[in-house]
Design an enzyme around this catalytic site. Structure first.
Site, PDB file in Angstrom:
ATOM      1  N   LEU A 161      28.722  44.226  32.181  1.00  0.00           N
ATOM      2  CA  LEU A 161      29.018  44.187  33.614  1.00  0.00           C
ATOM      3  C   LEU A 161      30.474  43.823  33.872  1.00  0.00           C
ATOM      4  CD1 LEU A 161      28.029  44.253  36.591  1.00  0.00           C
ATOM      5  CD2 LEU A 161      27.442  41.821  36.326  1.00  0.00           C
TER       6      LEU A 161
ATOM      7  N   PRO B 195      37.910  43.901  33.082  1.00  0.00           N
ATOM      8  CA  PRO B 195      39.175  43.164  33.066  1.00  0.00           C
ATOM      9  C   PRO B 195      39.642  42.741  34.458  1.00  0.00           C
ATOM     10  CG  PRO B 195      39.307  45.019  31.560  1.00  0.00           C
ATOM     11  CD  PRO B 195      38.003  45.159  32.297  1.00  0.00           C
TER      12      PRO B 195
ATOM     13  N   ILE C   5      32.275  40.622  26.627  1.00  0.00           N
ATOM     14  CA  ILE C   5      30.883  41.028  26.498  1.00  0.00           C
ATOM     15  C   ILE C   5      30.245  40.365  25.272  1.00  0.00           C
ATOM     16  CG2 ILE C   5      29.309  42.979  26.335  1.00  0.00           C
ATOM     17  CD1 ILE C   5      31.000  42.794  28.961  1.00  0.00           C
TER      18      ILE C   5
ATOM     19  N   ARG D 187      28.352   2.444  14.430  1.00  0.00           N
ATOM     20  CA  ARG D 187      29.778   2.107  14.405  1.00  0.00           C
ATOM     21  C   ARG D 187      29.996   0.653  14.833  1.00  0.00           C
ATOM     22  NH1 ARG D 187      34.820   2.937  12.330  1.00  0.00           N
ATOM     23  NH2 ARG D 187      36.445   2.922  13.917  1.00  0.00           N
TER      24      ARG D 187
ATOM     25  N   GLY E  87      35.424   8.101  19.985  1.00  0.00           N
ATOM     26  CA  GLY E  87      36.831   7.782  19.811  1.00  0.00           C
ATOM     27  C   GLY E  87      37.548   8.859  19.013  1.00  0.00           C
ATOM     28  N   GLY E  88      38.449   8.456  18.158  1.00  0.00           N
ATOM     29  CA  GLY E  88      39.244   9.412  17.396  1.00  0.00           C
ATOM     30  C   GLY E  88      38.406  10.309  16.500  1.00  0.00           C
TER      31      GLY E  88
ATOM     32  N   GLU F 240      28.458  33.978  34.025  1.00  0.00           N
ATOM     33  CA  GLU F 240      27.254  34.136  34.853  1.00  0.00           C
ATOM     34  C   GLU F 240      27.398  33.388  36.179  1.00  0.00           C
ATOM     35  OE1 GLU F 240      23.444  34.414  33.184  1.00  0.00           O
ATOM     36  OE2 GLU F 240      24.173  34.919  31.173  1.00  0.00           O
TER      37      GLU F 240
ATOM     38  N   THR G  19      30.893  31.526  38.264  1.00  0.00           N
ATOM     39  CA  THR G  19      31.647  30.276  38.150  1.00  0.00           C
ATOM     40  C   THR G  19      31.015  29.194  39.013  1.00  0.00           C
ATOM     41  OG1 THR G  19      33.106  30.771  40.013  1.00  0.00           O
ATOM     42  CG2 THR G  19      33.797  31.593  37.839  1.00  0.00           C
TER      43      THR G  19
END
Length: 382
Positions: A125, A128, A157, A267, A338-339, A362, A364
Site C-alpha cells: 500500500l 514513496p 513493504i 544487580r 544503566g550502561g 499502520e 502514525t
C-alpha cells in the site's frame, strides 16, 4: 468482556511462549546484527498453526478466535518483533483479506500456502510519496482486454523480498479512494522487482523492501474485491492489523518488564540489589501499568471482533496506546539497566529500537489521534 482465558487459549499461549523461548529468543540478537532472520522459522510457525489462525480449516487454517491470535502475537513480539511482523502481514493483512474478499479460486490458490508457511505474502500500500495519505496513491492499473497492467513504486513493504504474492493497491479509476482497486500479484511476474532496504534503526531482521512494478501484467481474476473497492479492502485490513501491532507492542513491553525486574533483583549497588531503590521501583511500576493497560485495550478489540461488533475506533486506541507504551517501557527498562542496557548483549536496546517504528506504521500516532477525535466529535480534521 470476559478477562479469563479458556483452557485452550491458555494452552496456546504456553505453546507460543515455549516456542519463542526455544526458537527465537536465543537467536534474536544475531538475526538483528545480520539484518535477517532465519527463514526456517517460518515453516515452524506454519507447523504450529500460527500462520493460519482465524482462517477457515477448509483452506488450511487453524481457525480460532482473535484473542488467541493476540496471545500468540504478544509472545512473538516479546521474542523478536521482526518475526511477529511476518505473521502480522502475511496472515493478518493479506491472508485475512483473501479470506474476507477472495473468490473460491483465490482462496484455494493462496490460503493453504500462507497458512502452512509455504508462501509468504506482503501488503503493498505505502508509496514513496504517500504514507498517511494512502487515498492519493499513484501506482496505476490500466485495463488491457482481460488483463491489468500495473506500474508504480511501493515503499517500506514488510516481507517485500521474501513474498511469493503481493497484495497491491493501484489506481484503476479516478482520483481519491473510490478509484483504487486491489490485486493479488505473484512476485515472479515479469516487471516485478523487490529491493531490500538495509540500515534500519529497528526490525532489522525483517525483510523490508521497495517494490518496483514496471508494466506487471495480471489477469482480471487476480483482482481482489470489486473494481474501485481496493481502498475499503485496505482500511478493513488495517483496522484489524492495528490490533496485531498493538499485541506485538504488548509483547515488547512485557519483555521489557521481565528483563528489567530480573536485572533489578540481581544487580547490586551500594551493597543492595537496585530493586530495593525507590526510584527503580517507580520505573518498574510504570512499565507494569503500561503492560496491563495496553494488553486490556488490545484484548478489547479482539473481543469486539469475535462478537461481530464495531471495533475500528477501539483498534486505533489500542494501537496508539500500546505503541507509545512500548517505547516508554523500553526507555524505562534501559534506564534500569544503566550502561549495560546500551549493549546488545542485553535485550532492552533492541526492544527500544524495534518499538520506535510502531508509532509510525499502520497509522502514525498523530493519525490515530485524529481518527479517535473524529469518532468523538463527528468532525473530520484531515
Amino acid at each position: 468482556m470476559n478477562l479469563e482465558l479458556s483452557e485452550e487459549q491458555d494452552a496456546l499461549r504456553r505453546t507460543a511462549a515455549e516456542f519463542v523461548d526455544r526458537e527465537i529468543v536465543p537467536h534474536a540478537a544475531a538475526w538483528d546484527r545480520a539484518e535477517e532472520i532465519d527463514r526456517s522459522v517460518i515453516g515452524r510457525l506454519g507447523d504450529l498453526g500460527f500462520l493460519g489462525m482465524t482462517l477457515p480449516e477448509e483452506y488450511g487454517g487453524s481457525e480460532g478466535d482473535h484473542l488467541a491470535y493476540c496471545l500468540v502475537l504478544e509472545e512473538l513480539g516479546r521474542g523478536d518483533s521482526a518475526v511477529r511482523g511476518v505473521v502480522s502481514v502475511s496472515l493478518g493483512l493479506v491472508g485475512k483479506s483473501i479470506a474476507s474478499y477472495g473468490t473460491d479460486e483465490q482462496k484455494r490458490a493462496w490460503l493453504p500456502r500462507i497458512a502452512s508457511g509455504a508462501s509468504i505474502a506482503c501488503f503493498a500500500l505505502t508509496e514513496p510519496g504517500t504514507g498517511s495519505d494512502a487515498a492519493n496513491l499513484t501506482t496505476r492499473a490500466v485495463r488491457d482486454g482481460d488483463d491489468w497492467i500495473i506500474t508504480g513504486n511501493k515503499m517500506f513493504i514488510t516481507n517485500g523480498t521474501w513474498a511469493d504474492v503481493a497484495l497491491v493497491f493501484a489506481r484503476s479509476g479516478g482520483e481519491g479512494h473510490r478509484g483504487i482497486s486491489a490485486f493479488l500479484v505473484p512476485t515472479d511476474e515479469p516487471g516485478f522487482e523487490a529491493r531490500v532496504i538495509h540500515g534500519k534503526l529497528g526490525l532489522r531482521g525483517q525483510a523490508t523492501a521497495e517494490l518496483v512494478l514496471d508494466g506487471v501484467r495480471v489477469p482480471d481474476s487476480a483482482r481482489l474485491a470489486p473494481e474501485g473497492k481496493g481502498f475499503s479492502v485496505a482500511m478493513a485490513a488495517l483496522a484489524k492489523g492495528r490490533m496485531s501491532v498493538a499485541a506485538g507492542c504488548v509483547g515488547i513491553a512485557q519483555g521489557c518488564l521481565d528483563a528489567a525486574v530480573g536485572y533489578a533483583k540481581e544487580r547490586e549497588q551500594f551493597g543492595k540489589p537496585i530493586a530495593s531503590r525507590q526510584l527503580v521501583q517507580e520505573l518498574l511500576a510504570g512499565i507494569s501499568l503500561d503492560v496491563d493497560a495496553a494488553r486490556l485495550l488490545t484484548w478489547r478489540v479482539a473481543d469486539l471482533i469475535d462478537r461481530g461488533l464495531p471495533f475500528a475506533t477501539e483498534s486505533s486506541k489500542a494501537k496508539l496506546f500500546a505503541s507509545e507504551a512500548a517505547v516508554r517501557a523500553a526507555n524505562d527498562a534501559l534506564q534500569v539497566f544503566g550502561g549495560y542496557g546500551y549493549i546488545d548483549e542485553y535485550p532492552v536496546g533492541k526492544y527500544l529500537r524495534d518499538a520506535r517504528v510502531m508509532t509510525l506504521y499502520e497509522g502514525t500516532s498523530q493519525i490515530h489521534k485524529l481518527l479517535i477525535g473524529r469518532a468523538l466529535t463527528g468532525v473530520n480534521a484531515f
